[in-house]
Write an enzyme that holds these catalytic residues in place. Structure first.
Site, mmCIF file in Angstrom:
data_model
loop_
_atom_site.group_PDB
_atom_site.id
_atom_site.type_symbol
_atom_site.label_atom_id
_atom_site.label_comp_id
_atom_site.label_asym_id
_atom_site.label_seq_id
_atom_site.Cartn_x
_atom_site.Cartn_y
_atom_site.Cartn_z
ATOM 1 N N PHE A 47 -10.180 -1.313 -15.206
ATOM 2 C CA PHE A 47 -9.741 -0.031 -15.769
ATOM 3 C C PHE A 47 -10.392 1.174 -15.105
ATOM 4 O O PHE A 47 -9.866 2.282 -15.182
ATOM 5 C CB PHE A 47 -9.960 0.022 -17.288
ATOM 6 C CG PHE A 47 -11.335 -0.365 -17.755
ATOM 7 C CD1 PHE A 47 -12.393 0.528 -17.694
ATOM 8 C CD2 PHE A 47 -11.569 -1.632 -18.270
ATOM 9 C CE1 PHE A 47 -13.649 0.176 -18.136
ATOM 10 C CE2 PHE A 47 -12.826 -2.004 -18.712
ATOM 11 C CZ PHE A 47 -13.869 -1.096 -18.647
ATOM 12 N N GLY A 50 -8.400 3.598 -12.491
ATOM 13 C CA GLY A 50 -7.563 4.731 -12.866
ATOM 14 C C GLY A 50 -8.149 5.605 -13.962
ATOM 15 O O GLY A 50 -7.560 6.603 -14.347
ATOM 16 N N HIS A 51 -9.318 5.264 -14.478
ATOM 17 C CA HIS A 51 -9.888 5.988 -15.626
ATOM 18 C C HIS A 51 -11.354 6.303 -15.389
ATOM 19 O O HIS A 51 -12.207 5.621 -15.928
ATOM 20 C CB HIS A 51 -9.731 5.160 -16.897
ATOM 21 C CG HIS A 51 -9.818 5.951 -18.154
ATOM 22 N ND1 HIS A 51 -10.983 6.157 -18.841
ATOM 23 C CD2 HIS A 51 -8.854 6.593 -18.859
ATOM 24 C CE1 HIS A 51 -10.747 6.870 -19.929
ATOM 25 N NE2 HIS A 51 -9.454 7.141 -19.965
ATOM 26 N N PHE A 52 -11.729 7.207 -14.731
ATOM 27 C CA PHE A 52 -11.025 8.167 -13.888
ATOM 28 C C PHE A 52 -11.604 8.072 -12.486
ATOM 29 O O PHE A 52 -12.825 7.957 -12.364
ATOM 30 C CB PHE A 52 -11.222 9.591 -14.427
ATOM 31 C CG PHE A 52 -10.703 9.785 -15.824
ATOM 32 C CD1 PHE A 52 -9.342 9.924 -16.059
ATOM 33 C CD2 PHE A 52 -11.573 9.806 -16.902
ATOM 34 C CE1 PHE A 52 -8.870 10.121 -17.351
ATOM 35 C CE2 PHE A 52 -11.093 9.993 -18.188
ATOM 36 C CZ PHE A 52 -9.752 10.152 -18.422
ATOM 37 N N VAL A 57 -15.043 6.259 -16.634
ATOM 38 C CA VAL A 57 -15.333 6.279 -18.066
ATOM 39 C C VAL A 57 -14.546 5.140 -18.718
ATOM 40 O O VAL A 57 -13.343 5.008 -18.477
ATOM 41 C CB VAL A 57 -14.911 7.630 -18.701
ATOM 42 C CG1 VAL A 57 -15.123 7.612 -20.203
ATOM 43 C CG2 VAL A 57 -15.653 8.791 -18.062
#
Length: 146
Positions: A47, A50-52, A57
């Site tokens: 994750f 893409g986050h971020f 985070v």
């Protein structure tokens, strides 16, 4: 301190698999009442792509999912629910207090506050270094089969 359950033992109990199994081990458990489990947050988590980008985070929804997995372990390890599956029936009073980033060690507490048949409620808290990062109240439902 010895682990109460290893990741392999966790995988033998709950149906979650990569990339959405988040519990690394269980620290302690009071049968049918409370669990403390651990999630080591690493930069390798899918994750974080893409986050971020440039500011990794852990998504709040995944912190809640990690708490739910800890709860599933507690519920399914209890003698009355072995061989069944636990589901989220509701999430109430969710609060996020600080961000979770790579290198953090999430400690997950899930404590059952009410149980009637196969439906219950629980208070759940995630901490990093003793500081509360997220909390919520779960309603859970235990299904008949795994």
């Amino acid at each position: 301190m010895a682990k109460f359950m290893t990741e392999t033992e966790v995988m033998d109990l709950i149906p979650n698999r990569f990339p959405i199994i988040y519990i690394d081990y269980v620290d302690e458990m009071i049968d049918g009442k409370k669990i403390i489990a651990t999630k080591n947050v690493t930069i390798n988590e899918d994750f974080f792509q893409g986050h971020f980008p440039g500011n990794p985070v852990m998504p709040g929804a995944l912190i809640i999912e990690t708490l739910a997995q800890a709860g599933s372990i507690l519920i399914l390890k209890s003698s009355q629910f072995q061989g069944r599956t636990a589901y989220i029936g509701g999430i109430n009073k969710a609060k996020f207090r600080q961000k979770v980033t790579p290198g953090d060690v999430l400690k997950l507490s899930f404590e059952i506050t009410k149980l009637k048949g196969s439906v219950g409620t629980a208070d759940a808290i995630a901490t990093v270094e003793g500081k509360k990062v997220a909390e919520c109240e779960f309603t859970f439902i235990v299904g008949n089969q795994r």
